[in-house]
Design an enzyme around this catalytic site. Structure first.
Site, PDB file in Angstrom:
ATOM      1  N   HIS A 121      17.634 101.120  74.551  1.00 21.98           N
ATOM      2  CA  HIS A 121      17.090 100.289  73.464  1.00 21.98           C
ATOM      3  C   HIS A 121      18.143 100.173  72.373  1.00 21.98           C
ATOM      4  CE1 HIS A 121      13.466  99.509  70.525  1.00 21.98           C
ATOM      5  NE2 HIS A 121      14.515  98.749  70.244  1.00 21.98           N
ATOM      6  N   GLU A 143       5.432  99.348  67.444  1.00 23.65           N
ATOM      7  CA  GLU A 143       6.369  99.860  66.435  1.00 23.65           C
ATOM      8  C   GLU A 143       5.634  99.773  65.101  1.00 23.65           C
ATOM      9  OE1 GLU A 143       9.803  97.351  65.767  1.00 23.65           O
ATOM     10  OE2 GLU A 143      10.899  98.895  64.660  1.00 23.65           O
ATOM     11  N   HIS A 193       9.157  94.981  72.863  1.00 23.52           N
ATOM     12  CA  HIS A 193       8.842  95.818  71.711  1.00 23.52           C
ATOM     13  C   HIS A 193       7.323  95.738  71.492  1.00 23.52           C
ATOM     14  CE1 HIS A 193      13.105  95.613  70.921  1.00 23.52           C
ATOM     15  NE2 HIS A 193      13.019  96.219  69.753  1.00 23.52           N
ATOM     16  N   HIS A 203      20.140  96.955  70.172  1.00 22.10           N
ATOM     17  CA  HIS A 203      20.387  95.538  69.886  1.00 22.10           C
ATOM     18  C   HIS A 203      21.869  95.398  69.582  1.00 22.10           C
ATOM     19  CE1 HIS A 203      16.004  94.744  69.370  1.00 22.10           C
ATOM     20  NE2 HIS A 203      16.018  96.031  69.095  1.00 22.10           N
ATOM     21  N   ASP A 248      18.594 101.809  68.641  1.00 22.49           N
ATOM     22  CA  ASP A 248      18.027 100.554  68.133  1.00 22.49           C
ATOM     23  C   ASP A 248      19.084  99.665  67.467  1.00 22.49           C
ATOM     24  OD1 ASP A 248      15.946  98.767  67.929  1.00 22.49           O
ATOM     25  OD2 ASP A 248      14.910  99.787  66.301  1.00 22.49           O
ATOM     26  N   ASP A 249      19.351  99.913  66.179  1.00 23.80           N
ATOM     27  CA  ASP A 249      20.335  99.134  65.413  1.00 23.80           C
ATOM     28  C   ASP A 249      21.217 100.108  64.629  1.00 23.80           C
ATOM     29  OD1 ASP A 249      19.162  96.256  65.744  1.00 23.80           O
ATOM     30  OD2 ASP A 249      17.467  97.514  65.204  1.00 23.80           O
TER      31      ASP A 249
HETATM   32  N1  HPA Z   1      12.129  95.776  66.113  1.00 22.32           N
HETATM   33  C1  HPA Z   1      11.968  94.463  66.268  1.00 22.32           C
HETATM   34  N2  HPA Z   1      12.970  93.624  66.309  1.00 22.32           N
HETATM   35  C2  HPA Z   1      14.204  94.097  66.186  1.00 22.32           C
HETATM   36  C3  HPA Z   1      14.433  95.436  66.021  1.00 22.32           C
HETATM   37  C4  HPA Z   1      13.339  96.328  65.999  1.00 22.32           C
HETATM   38  O1  HPA Z   1      13.450  97.564  65.875  1.00 22.32           O
HETATM   39  N3  HPA Z   1      15.772  95.580  65.914  1.00 22.32           N
HETATM   40  C5  HPA Z   1      16.329  94.356  66.034  1.00 22.32           C
HETATM   41  N4  HPA Z   1      15.384  93.446  66.200  1.00 22.32           N
HETATM   42 ZN    ZN Z   2      14.529  97.333  68.796  1.00 24.27          ZN
END
Ligand code: HPA
Ligand code: ZN
Length: 330
Positions: A14, A197, A194, A16, A275-276
């Protein structure tokens, strides 16, 4: 603990790619492409990375991605991420990218996938990091835009393993994309999404039942629905959990409140992801370290998380075997 975290073979499932754009590279690309950023230097930009929720992050993240213009830009972005992986013992990656973030501002689909896939191929050749690429649809955009993106991807089908769903979760349930995902499945793509969250457990049900996902991205709100938990456990459904993301976006108020180890102990197939990382304060090893710092994580739990990351990947059983063997020896 830190030595073991680095030594364990790990998969990242996971991530991006646009979220791995470090401020330094953002400024470099802005200069290369004659783009004026809203911030005057790296320190000022980093100071803006304070988020109260997912949307506040997304607004800055889409703005940052605008510096990505050429095939080389997408190569450089992906390559920089792979170099970090190499440093941290990440042996396999399944990153996602958001084509609509780029095609909507006039960058060709071929430019994006060209740079990303060339770097991933080099990753295998030069760094021995294997990969499978995931193409994510932006859920805040209409179904029609996702259909168009799927069509644009078809000539590059061999380069893309799965389709996913990301961006603003609340108000954009998985059911909005049921027909697009049906089409993607017909074309032979695997699916992930996703869900859970910021959105409710109901969105996880929808992702499972309507989008036929192989994994749930995040999924931490599953704990609110016991029947769902039972299903995730019995089906061994992977949840790609992102600890630093969850605390940065205030899904949990503090790392000590995170539910990943409680879920692991209940037999949910959770694993750690970043994630990011450029926005949330760290790559994969930093996510493991943050857990180890704030939760009582045993060596057995740590090894199980790494094992789950390999097992939940799209690698074949034969490809997983050497990684799993190494984990069991450590
Ligand atoms: N959630 C939803 N969209 C996203 C995320 C995330 O954690 N990171 C980049 N786009
Ligand atoms: Zn994500």
């Amino acid at each position: 603990m830190q030595a073991l975290i680095l030594a364990l073979p790990k998969a990242e499932l996971h991530l991006h790619l646009e979220g791995s754009l470090e401020p330094e590279l953002m400024f470099e690309l802005a200069q290369r492409n004659n783009i004026k950023l809203a911030y005057s230097n790296v320190a000022q930009l980093r100071r803006a990375y304070q988020f109260n929720n997912l949307q506040e992050f997304l607004d800055i993240y889409y703005q940052g991605a605008a510096v990505l213009q050429t095939e080389q830009d997408f190569y450089d972005l992906t390559w920089a991420y792979l170099l970090r992986c190499k440093e941290e013992g990440v042996v396999h990656v399944e990153p996602c990218f958001d084509p609509q973030t780029h095609t909507d501002r006039g960058v060709a689909f071929s430019t994006v996938i060209g740079g990303v896939s060339r770097a991933l191929a080099d990753g295998l050749q030069k760094l021995a990091i294997s990969s499978a690429l995931i193409m994510s649809f932006l859920r805040h955009l209409p179904e029609q835009s996702a259909f168009l993106t799927l069509e644009q991807a078809l000539p590059y089908k061999e380069l893309i393993t799965a389709v996913g769903l990301d961006s603003s979760e609340l108000g954009h349930p998985p059911e909005k994309f049921q027909r697009v995902f049906e089409k993607a499945l017909e074309h032979g793509f695997l699916t992930v999404a996703h869900a859970g969250e910021e959105g409710p457990a109901e969105y996880i049900w929808q992702a499972l039942e309507l989008l036929q996902v192989s994994r749930i991205d995040h999924g931490v709100r599953a704990v609110e629905d016991e029947k769902l938990m039972q299903l995730l456990i019995s089906e061994k459904m992977p949840l790609t959990v992102c600890p630093l993301s969850n605390t940065k976006l205030q899904v949990f108020s503090h790392m000590s409140e995170h539910n990943i180890l409680a879920m692991l102990d209940r037999g949910v197939k959770v694993m750690v992801n970043s994630d990011d990382p450029a926005y949330f304060g760290g790559y994969l090893a930093a996510n493991y370290l943050a857990l180890a710092e704030h939760l009582p994580m045993s060596k057995v739990q740590l090894k199980q998380l790494a094992q789950n990351s390999i097992e939940a990947s799209f690698l074949s059983t034969a490809q997983k075997q050497p990684h799993l063997a190494k984990i069991s020896q450590l």
